[in-house]
Design an enzyme around this catalytic site. Structure first.
Site, PDB file in Angstrom:
ATOM      1  N   HIS A  74       4.733  -3.211  11.013  1.00 40.72           N
ATOM      2  CA  HIS A  74       2.781  -3.042  10.980  1.00 40.72           C
ATOM      3  C   HIS A  74       2.521  -4.791  10.193  1.00 40.72           C
ATOM      4  CE1 HIS A  74       1.972   0.777  10.106  1.00 40.72           C
ATOM      5  NE2 HIS A  74       2.966   1.093  11.360  1.00 40.72           N
ATOM      6  N   PRO A 121       1.827   4.831  -7.138  1.00 37.99           N
ATOM      7  CA  PRO A 121       2.556   4.686  -5.523  1.00 37.99           C
ATOM      8  C   PRO A 121       0.953   3.606  -4.767  1.00 37.99           C
ATOM      9  CG  PRO A 121       0.930   7.154  -6.246  1.00 37.99           C
ATOM     10  CD  PRO A 121       1.311   6.550  -7.652  1.00 37.99           C
ATOM     11  N   LYS A 180       5.658   0.722  -4.085  1.00 35.02           N
ATOM     12  CA  LYS A 180       6.156  -0.449  -4.365  1.00 35.02           C
ATOM     13  C   LYS A 180       7.350  -0.134  -5.069  1.00 35.02           C
ATOM     14  CE  LYS A 180       4.725  -4.195  -3.425  1.00 35.02           C
ATOM     15  NZ  LYS A 180       4.475  -4.994  -2.129  1.00 35.02           N
ATOM     16  N   TYR A 185       1.702  -8.070  -1.309  1.00 31.17           N
ATOM     17  CA  TYR A 185       2.282  -6.195  -0.345  1.00 31.17           C
ATOM     18  C   TYR A 185       2.984  -6.521   0.400  1.00 31.17           C
ATOM     19  CZ  TYR A 185       0.777  -1.630   1.178  1.00 31.17           C
ATOM     20  OH  TYR A 185       0.929  -0.532   1.730  1.00 31.17           O
ATOM     21  N   TYR A 243      -6.760   1.740   3.302  1.00 28.08           N
ATOM     22  CA  TYR A 243      -6.836   1.927   1.761  1.00 28.08           C
ATOM     23  C   TYR A 243      -8.474   2.078   2.352  1.00 28.08           C
ATOM     24  CZ  TYR A 243      -1.480   1.008   0.008  1.00 28.08           C
ATOM     25  OH  TYR A 243      -0.606   1.115   0.735  1.00 28.08           O
TER      26      TYR A 243
END
Ligand code: FAD
Ligand code: PHB
Length: 390
Positions: free
Chosen positions: A72, A291, A295, A383, A201
């Site tokens: 991704h 979560p 990570k 990220y 998200y």
């Protein structure tokens, strides 16, 4: 039985440590309370940082990951009825994340370990850690009802948050830092294609939602819920309805049979130091992140990378300097990742009480984030994963 490093726990941390030690010619035995089937089917994480993927590939256990993992290059943030893509790769010089289920990583590591003649003892019980303050530590346990023990040079406590390793350290030797959150995640695995090829998200006045996947045919979906939520109150129809509402407009959400359903609590937890005598804690045994930043697994991998190098330095040169620095080296990354996970959690969830001030501040921050290349770069760097440090 005797070995150089006794490893408690056959999760990602313990199994990868055993594999990396083997590559450096160091013997280990892995002790696991569950069955092989159980650990290979346990549904958990799914997002691997670039550094995690690189380490798995370079160490020879990334063949299936390279073939089946989904790369991704970006993700989407939704809030205030708007959708914003963050170009993770464009902002980080080409780094990316890979969607590949944790249980697949576990299967690959178990297979590699057994193929190399390594020992993993499944379904053991009554594990106790002894003598970590001496030069002759031991792990005692029962296998098939019979008492047994492993003498070793070092013990790696890779047995997760509820394991025995951290609990065996005398009171007062470790300091725990902890924060609970007033919400949890209800997660489902659905036999339905993902709504989008990238993760979404959603910050929503009804609560957070996350649309992710395991494969191009299997969706993994999460909804913010109360920490004491009873899963019995969540029939599938209710879950789909809430997911649709929080996703908002755009492409319709593909639905399908729900294959698995569960509630995950959220906490931030760090124990300092991550070592006591000859016992070294790694992964969830030493720290838990909420979560939201994806990570936990990646942090476990970063710990055992440092630990394997430190054991190798000890056995190859006799120097204990890297082992002595293990906790300090790991904690620098642990706290940065804690900060990012806490920040993302606070930014995207609805806090009980529906505090309008907090919601306005969350929107202002999200608005700034998606409008500022500098802010998006900081987000993207965290990220996809901060670089490993030695
Ligand atoms: P574990 O995986 O917990 O392994 C510990 C092992 O020790 C287990 O096999 C356990 O059975 C064994 N054990 C326990 N006690 C004993 C004992 N007494 N004796 C012997 N063995 C014992 N992380 C991410 O990076 N990305 C994500 O997308 C992500 N999503 C998540 C989603 C959910 C729903 C959950 C629950 C977690 C998620 N995580 C994610 C976190 C991630 O799954 C954990 O951080 C990861 O499993 C940590 O690995 P570990 O090896 O340290 O611990
Ligand atoms: C997942 O795919 O399970 C996942 C993705 C991102 C997260 C947490 C979990 O932040």
């Amino acid at each position: 039985m005797r070995t150089q490093v006794a490893i408690i726990g056959a999760g990602p941390a313990g199994l990868l440590l055993a594999h990396l030690l083997h590559l450096r010619g160091i013997e280990s035995v892995v002790l696991e309370s569950q069955s092989r089937k159980h650990v290979e089917e346990r549904i958990r994480a799914g997002v691997l940082e670039q550094g995690t993927v690189d380490l798995l590939v370079e160490s020879g256990v990334g063949e299936r990951l390279r073939r089946e993992g989904l790369t991704h290059h970006g993700l989407e943030l939704r809030f205030g009825r708007r959708a914003h893509r963050i170009d993770l790769s464009g902002l980080t010089g080409g780094r990316a994340l890979t969607v590949y289920a944790q249980q697949e990583v576990v299967k690959d590591l178990i297979q590699a370990r057994l193929a190399a003649g390594g020992t993993i003892l499944f379904e053991i019980s009554d594990v106790e850690v002894r003598g970590v303050g001496t030069n002759a530590p031991r792990v005692v346990f029962r296998k098939d009802g019979a008492a047994d023990a492993i003498a070793c040079d070092f013990i790696a406590g890779c047995d997760g948050f509820h394991g025995v390793s951290r609990a065996s350290v005398p009171r007062g030797a470790l300091t725990a830092h902890e924060q609970d959150y007033p919400f949890a995640w209800l997660g489902i695995l659905a036999d339905a294609p993902p709504v989008s090829p990238e993760l979404i998200y959603c910050q929503h006045e009804l609560g957070f939602a996350l649309f992710t996947m395991r494969t191009t045919r299997l969706s993994r979906l999460y909804l913010q819920c109360a920490p004491d939520e009873d899963i019995a109150n969540w029939p599938d129809d209710r879950i789909w309805e809430k997911l649709r509402a929080r996703l908002g407009g755009g492409a319709p959400l593909p639905e399908g049979p729900v294959l698995q359903k569960g509630i995950t609590g959220m906490r931030s937890f760090v124990v300092e130091p991550m070592q006591h005598g000859r016992l070294f804690l790694a992964g969830d045994a030493a720290h838990i992140v909420p979560p939201t930043g994806a990570k936990g697994l990646n942090l476990a991998v970063a710990d055992v990378r440092v630990l394997a190098q430190a054991f190798a330095a000890h056995y190859e040169s006799g120097s204990s300097a890297a082992l002595d620095r293990y906790s300090e080296t790991c904690l620098r990354r642990v706290w940065r990742v804690q900060r990012f996970s806490w920040w993302m959690t606070a930014l995207l969830h609805r806090f009980p009480g529906g505090d309008a001030m907090r919601q306005r501040l969350q929107h202002a921050e999200l608005d700034y984030l998606v409008g500022s290349r500098a802010a998006m770069t900081a987000f993207a760097e965290n990220y996809v994963g901060l670089p490993f440090e030695d």
